[in-house]
Design a protein around this motif. Structure first.
Motif, mmCIF file in Angstrom:
data_model
loop_
_atom_site.group_PDB
_atom_site.id
_atom_site.type_symbol
_atom_site.label_atom_id
_atom_site.label_comp_id
_atom_site.label_asym_id
_atom_site.label_seq_id
_atom_site.Cartn_x
_atom_site.Cartn_y
_atom_site.Cartn_z
ATOM 1 N N PHE A 15 0.826 -1.210 0.000
ATOM 2 C CA PHE A 15 0.000 0.000 0.000
ATOM 3 C C PHE A 15 0.861 1.262 0.000
ATOM 4 C CE2 PHE A 15 -2.043 -3.528 2.258
ATOM 5 C CZ PHE A 15 -3.050 -3.807 1.341
ATOM 6 N N ASN A 16 0.238 2.429 -0.109
ATOM 7 C CA ASN A 16 0.948 3.699 -0.250
ATOM 8 C C ASN A 16 1.228 4.399 1.066
ATOM 9 O OD1 ASN A 16 1.102 3.546 -3.064
ATOM 10 N ND2 ASN A 16 -0.964 4.359 -3.283
ATOM 11 N N GLU A 17 1.048 3.713 2.187
ATOM 12 C CA GLU A 17 1.331 4.324 3.483
ATOM 13 C C GLU A 17 2.048 3.319 4.377
ATOM 14 O OE1 GLU A 17 -2.178 4.961 6.033
ATOM 15 O OE2 GLU A 17 -3.291 3.668 4.680
ATOM 16 N N GLU A 18 2.790 3.842 5.331
ATOM 17 C CA GLU A 18 3.483 2.992 6.292
ATOM 18 C C GLU A 18 2.474 2.172 7.088
ATOM 19 O OE1 GLU A 18 7.055 4.158 8.980
ATOM 20 O OE2 GLU A 18 5.232 4.603 10.144
ATOM 21 N N CYS A 19 2.853 0.946 7.436
ATOM 22 C CA CYS A 19 2.047 0.106 8.319
ATOM 23 C C CYS A 19 2.795 -0.051 9.633
ATOM 24 C CB CYS A 19 1.810 -1.261 7.697
ATOM 25 S SG CYS A 19 0.870 -2.366 8.772
ATOM 26 N N GLU A 20 2.149 0.363 10.719
ATOM 27 C CA GLU A 20 2.722 0.212 12.049
ATOM 28 C C GLU A 20 1.956 -0.899 12.762
ATOM 29 O OE1 GLU A 20 3.751 2.874 16.014
ATOM 30 O OE2 GLU A 20 2.448 3.711 14.469
ATOM 31 N N TYR A 21 2.673 -1.830 13.371
ATOM 32 C CA TYR A 21 1.998 -2.955 14.011
ATOM 33 C C TYR A 21 2.843 -3.565 15.119
ATOM 34 C CZ TYR A 21 4.827 -5.855 10.821
ATOM 35 O OH TYR A 21 5.854 -6.450 10.131
ATOM 36 N N LEU A 22 2.185 -4.384 15.920
ATOM 37 C CA LEU A 22 2.851 -5.181 16.940
ATOM 38 C C LEU A 22 2.847 -6.628 16.484
ATOM 39 C CD1 LEU A 22 1.259 -3.762 20.215
ATOM 40 C CD2 LEU A 22 3.504 -3.227 19.255
ATOM 41 N N ALA A 23 3.957 -7.318 16.700
ATOM 42 C CA ALA A 23 4.060 -8.741 16.405
ATOM 43 C C ALA A 23 4.438 -9.464 17.695
ATOM 44 C CB ALA A 23 5.104 -9.000 15.330
ATOM 45 N N ILE A 24 3.675 -10.491 17.997
ATOM 46 C CA ILE A 24 3.908 -11.294 19.198
ATOM 47 C C ILE A 24 4.059 -12.742 18.740
ATOM 48 C CG2 ILE A 24 2.949 -12.055 21.408
ATOM 49 C CD1 ILE A 24 1.306 -9.366 21.313
ATOM 50 N N CYS A 25 5.161 -13.369 19.105
ATOM 51 C CA CYS A 25 5.417 -14.747 18.694
ATOM 52 C C CYS A 25 5.545 -15.640 19.915
ATOM 53 C CB CYS A 25 6.713 -14.830 17.886
ATOM 54 S SG CYS A 25 6.716 -13.827 16.393
ATOM 55 N N THR A 26 4.898 -16.820 19.819
ATOM 56 C CA THR A 26 5.016 -17.832 20.870
ATOM 57 C C THR A 26 5.300 -19.188 20.232
ATOM 58 O OG1 THR A 26 2.636 -18.240 20.906
ATOM 59 C CG2 THR A 26 3.456 -16.640 22.465
ATOM 60 N N PRO A 27 6.394 -19.871 20.567
ATOM 61 C CA PRO A 27 7.493 -19.332 21.344
ATOM 62 C C PRO A 27 8.131 -18.153 20.619
ATOM 63 C CG PRO A 27 8.116 -21.441 20.365
ATOM 64 C CD PRO A 27 6.661 -21.228 20.083
ATOM 65 N N ALA A 28 9.124 -17.545 21.229
ATOM 66 C CA ALA A 28 9.723 -16.319 20.712
ATOM 67 C C ALA A 28 10.254 -16.480 19.292
ATOM 68 C CB ALA A 28 10.861 -15.874 21.631
ATOM 69 N N PHE A 29 10.225 -15.366 18.543
ATOM 70 C CA PHE A 29 10.808 -15.338 17.204
ATOM 71 C C PHE A 29 12.251 -15.817 17.275
ATOM 72 C CE2 PHE A 29 13.408 -13.538 13.916
ATOM 73 C CZ PHE A 29 12.647 -13.733 12.773
ATOM 74 N N ASP A 30 12.606 -16.634 16.315
ATOM 75 C CA ASP A 30 13.974 -17.133 16.205
ATOM 76 C C ASP A 30 14.274 -17.287 14.720
ATOM 77 O OD1 ASP A 30 16.279 -18.814 16.026
ATOM 78 O OD2 ASP A 30 15.846 -19.628 18.005
ATOM 79 N N ILE A 31 15.328 -16.655 14.251
ATOM 80 C CA ILE A 31 15.662 -16.700 12.831
ATOM 81 C C ILE A 31 15.887 -18.130 12.349
ATOM 82 C CG2 ILE A 31 18.163 -16.371 13.085
ATOM 83 C CD1 ILE A 31 15.896 -14.688 10.431
ATOM 84 N N THR A 32 16.268 -19.035 13.255
ATOM 85 C CA THR A 32 16.531 -20.424 12.855
ATOM 86 C C THR A 32 15.238 -21.240 12.726
ATOM 87 O OG1 THR A 32 16.836 -21.258 15.114
ATOM 88 C CG2 THR A 32 18.789 -20.392 13.976
ATOM 89 N N THR A 33 14.104 -20.703 13.211
ATOM 90 C CA THR A 33 12.845 -21.456 13.105
ATOM 91 C C THR A 33 11.780 -20.722 12.290
ATOM 92 O OG1 THR A 33 12.015 -20.560 15.202
ATOM 93 C CG2 THR A 33 13.224 -22.663 15.302
ATOM 94 N N VAL A 34 12.171 -19.632 11.623
ATOM 95 C CA VAL A 34 11.199 -18.910 10.788
ATOM 96 C C VAL A 34 11.065 -19.563 9.422
ATOM 97 C CG1 VAL A 34 12.781 -17.178 9.797
ATOM 98 C CG2 VAL A 34 10.386 -16.599 10.177
ATOM 99 N N ASN A 35 12.104 -20.259 8.979
ATOM 100 C CA ASN A 35 12.083 -21.030 7.724
ATOM 101 C C ASN A 35 11.687 -20.186 6.518
ATOM 102 O OD1 ASN A 35 12.781 -23.469 9.105
ATOM 103 N ND2 ASN A 35 10.660 -23.578 9.818
ATOM 104 N N ARG A 36 12.436 -19.098 6.299
ATOM 105 C CA ARG A 36 12.185 -18.243 5.132
ATOM 106 C C ARG A 36 12.673 -18.930 3.864
ATOM 107 N NH1 ARG A 36 13.699 -13.069 8.183
ATOM 108 N NH2 ARG A 36 11.650 -12.411 8.871
ATOM 109 N N GLU A 37 11.869 -18.786 2.817
ATOM 110 C CA GLU A 37 12.246 -19.345 1.521
ATOM 111 C C GLU A 37 13.227 -18.404 0.820
ATOM 112 O OE1 GLU A 37 8.645 -20.268 -0.635
ATOM 113 O OE2 GLU A 37 7.772 -21.274 1.108
ATOM 114 N N GLN A 38 14.090 -18.964 0.017
ATOM 115 C CA GLN A 38 15.085 -18.152 -0.701
ATOM 116 C C GLN A 38 14.571 -17.709 -2.042
ATOM 117 O OE1 GLN A 38 17.825 -17.081 0.724
ATOM 118 N NE2 GLN A 38 17.248 -18.199 2.557
#
Length: 121
Positions: free
Chosen positions: A98-121
Motif C-alpha cells: 500500500f501507499n502508506e506505512e504500516c505500524e503494528y505489533l508482532a507477538i510470537c510464541t514461542p519467541a521469534f527465532d531466525i533459525t525457526t522462521v524457515n524463510r524461503e530463498q
C-alpha cells in the motif's frame, strides 16, 4: 527496578536492509526469553518478505495503515485496529503493498527465532 515487573526502555533494534523498522521489546534478543517475543514494527510502503513457514504462532495487531498476508494462497488484508493469529507451520508471506506505512505489533510464541522462521530463498 522491581522484582515484580520489568519496564523496557531500550528495545533491541534489529538491523534490516529493506527499510522495515523492528524494535524487539521482549524476546531472545533483549532478555533471552524463549517463550514469547513482542516487537514494534514499521513497514514502509512497498515492503515485503519472502514466504516463510515459522515454527511458532505469530499474532499481529495493526496500529495504523494496512498489512497484507498471503496465507496458503489466500490474500488477507488487515486494517488499523484489527488483529490476526497465524498458526505455526503455516506458509505465509507478509507485505505492505500500500501507499502508506504500516505500524503494528508482532507477538510470537514461542519467541521469534531466525533459525525457526524457515524463510524461503
Amino acid at each position: 527496578m522491581s522484582a515484580n515487573y520489568t519496564i523496557q526502555k531500550e528495545p533491541f533494534v534489529v538491523p534490516t536492509d529493506d527499510g522495515k523498522h523492528i524494535a524487539e521489546h521482549f524476546g531472545k534478543a533483549t532478555d533471552g526469553n524463549g517463550a514469547i517475543s513482542i516487537a514494534h514494527m514499521k513497514a514502509p510502503p512497498g515492503w515485503s518478505e519472502p514466504f516463510q513457514t515459522p515454527e511458532f504462532d505469530e499474532f499481529t495487531f495493526v496500529i495504523s495503515g494496512k498489512k497484507q498476508f498471503l496465507i496458503n494462497g489466500e490474500k488477507v488484508i488487515l486494517n488499523a485496529g484489527e488483529s490476526i493469529k497465524i498458526h505455526k507451520n503455516t506458509r505465509v508471506q507478509y507485505s505492505n503493498p500500500f501507499n502508506e506505512e504500516c505500524e503494528y505489533l508482532a507477538i510470537c510464541t514461542p519467541a521469534f527465532d531466525i533459525t525457526t522462521v524457515n524463510r524461503e530463498q
